[in-house]
Design a protein around this motif. Structure first.
Motif, PDB file in Angstrom:
ATOM      1  N   SER A  84     102.623  47.145  12.960  1.00  0.00           N
ATOM      2  CA  SER A  84     102.601  47.262  14.412  1.00  0.00           C
ATOM      3  C   SER A  84     103.561  46.257  15.058  1.00  0.00           C
ATOM      4  O   SER A  84     104.352  46.610  15.932  1.00  0.00           O
ATOM      5  N   ILE A  88     107.059  47.046  17.145  1.00  0.00           N
ATOM      6  CA  ILE A  88     107.308  46.557  18.504  1.00  0.00           C
ATOM      7  C   ILE A  88     108.621  45.771  18.549  1.00  0.00           C
ATOM      8  O   ILE A  88     109.415  45.917  19.477  1.00  0.00           O
ATOM      9  N   GLY A  91     111.379  48.177  18.641  1.00  0.00           N
ATOM     10  CA  GLY A  91     111.493  48.789  19.959  1.00  0.00           C
ATOM     11  C   GLY A  91     112.298  47.934  20.919  1.00  0.00           C
ATOM     12  O   GLY A  91     113.164  48.437  21.647  1.00  0.00           O
ATOM     13  N   LYS A 140      98.438  40.747  15.178  1.00  0.00           N
ATOM     14  CA  LYS A 140      97.934  41.481  16.344  1.00  0.00           C
ATOM     15  C   LYS A 140      98.184  40.686  17.619  1.00  0.00           C
ATOM     16  O   LYS A 140      98.608  41.242  18.634  1.00  0.00           O
ATOM     17  N   SER A 143     101.771  40.820  18.529  1.00  0.00           N
ATOM     18  CA  SER A 143     102.085  42.150  19.069  1.00  0.00           C
ATOM     19  C   SER A 143     101.701  42.234  20.539  1.00  0.00           C
ATOM     20  O   SER A 143     102.468  42.733  21.370  1.00  0.00           O
ATOM     21  N   TYR A 144     100.503  41.767  20.864  1.00  0.00           N
ATOM     22  CA  TYR A 144     100.069  41.785  22.256  1.00  0.00           C
ATOM     23  C   TYR A 144     100.935  40.883  23.123  1.00  0.00           C
ATOM     24  O   TYR A 144     101.241  41.214  24.267  1.00  0.00           O
ATOM     25  N   CYS A 147     104.462  42.647  23.791  1.00  0.00           N
ATOM     26  CA  CYS A 147     104.541  43.821  24.670  1.00  0.00           C
ATOM     27  C   CYS A 147     103.530  43.793  25.806  1.00  0.00           C
ATOM     28  O   CYS A 147     103.382  44.787  26.513  1.00  0.00           O
ATOM     29  N   GLY A 149     100.478  44.133  25.775  1.00  0.00           N
ATOM     30  CA  GLY A 149      99.429  45.129  25.590  1.00  0.00           C
ATOM     31  C   GLY A 149      99.816  46.520  26.064  1.00  0.00           C
ATOM     32  O   GLY A 149      98.983  47.398  26.143  1.00  0.00           O
ATOM     33  N   LYS A 150     101.090  46.712  26.406  1.00  0.00           N
ATOM     34  CA  LYS A 150     101.571  48.017  26.895  1.00  0.00           C
ATOM     35  C   LYS A 150     102.443  48.663  25.826  1.00  0.00           C
ATOM     36  O   LYS A 150     102.966  47.980  24.943  1.00  0.00           O
ATOM     37  N   SER A 151     102.635  49.954  25.940  1.00  0.00           N
ATOM     38  CA  SER A 151     103.503  50.619  24.973  1.00  0.00           C
ATOM     39  C   SER A 151     104.960  50.279  25.265  1.00  0.00           C
ATOM     40  O   SER A 151     105.334  49.979  26.393  1.00  0.00           O
ATOM     41  N   VAL A 152     105.760  50.316  24.224  1.00  0.00           N
ATOM     42  CA  VAL A 152     107.187  50.045  24.362  1.00  0.00           C
ATOM     43  C   VAL A 152     107.866  51.374  24.643  1.00  0.00           C
ATOM     44  O   VAL A 152     107.819  52.299  23.845  1.00  0.00           O
ATOM     45  N   GLY A 153     108.502  51.488  25.793  1.00  0.00           N
ATOM     46  CA  GLY A 153     109.130  52.753  26.199  1.00  0.00           C
ATOM     47  C   GLY A 153     110.619  52.612  26.370  1.00  0.00           C
ATOM     48  O   GLY A 153     111.199  51.543  26.159  1.00  0.00           O
TER      49      GLY A 153
END
Length: 157
Positions: A84, A88, A91, A140, A143-144, A147, A149-153
């Motif tokens: 994960s 990220i 991304g 984890k 990762s939070y 980003c 806690g949001k998705s990488v777009g």
């Protein structure tokens, strides 16, 4: 004429013996035939096979590495969280770096993460189960933090 029947029976026996020794292969063959019938021929289509291949690629790569770890008698519980975090990182890196450089940088992040696990297990003589469980939480958390806690777009295809 009798010898032809004997050869055919011998071939049938050989095939039957092969499938009895390889039950998983036999079950996969039955599953494939059944799926092909149920989906009216769409299961073995090129589009579906390509889609399935894309979906299992990451799991297959991770399972190869995990197999090596298990074969050495260890356990790594941080694989999912590390994947994960590395995803990220890719991304974010793919937005600012060319594709090959982003891939190499992402591989480097994964390698450093795995090395950190192995290094701490070896140097501090900690049980792999406990350390990788803890590192899973670290990955984890990273990762939070990366980003929010949001998705990488905004990624390109």
């Amino acid at each position: 004429m009798g010898s032809t029947t004997g050869k055919a029976k011998g071939l049938a026996d050989t095939i039957m013996e092969f499938f009895l020794k390889n039950k998983a292969l036999f079950l996969m063959l039955i599953f494939g035939i059944f799926s092909q019938i149920i989906t009216k021929g769409n299961f073995m289509s090129a589009g579906n096979l390509m889609s399935v291949s894309r979906q299992i690629a990451v799991s297959t790569i991770i399972s190869v590495g995990f197999t090596v770890i298990l074969a050495s008698g260890q356990m790594d519980l941080s694989v999912g969280s590390m994947m994960s975090m590395v995803g990220i990182c890719y991304g974010f890196l793919s937005k600012v770096l060319p594709f090959p450089v982003a891939i190499l940088a992402t591989l480097l992040v994964g390698a450093i993460s795995g090395f950190a696990n192995g290094f701490m297990i070896r140097v501090f003589k900690l049980p792999a189960f406990v350390l990788t469980l803890a590192m899973s939480q670290v990955f984890k958390g990273l990762s939070y933090l990366l980003c929010d806690g949001k998705s990488v777009g905004g990624l390109s295809d």
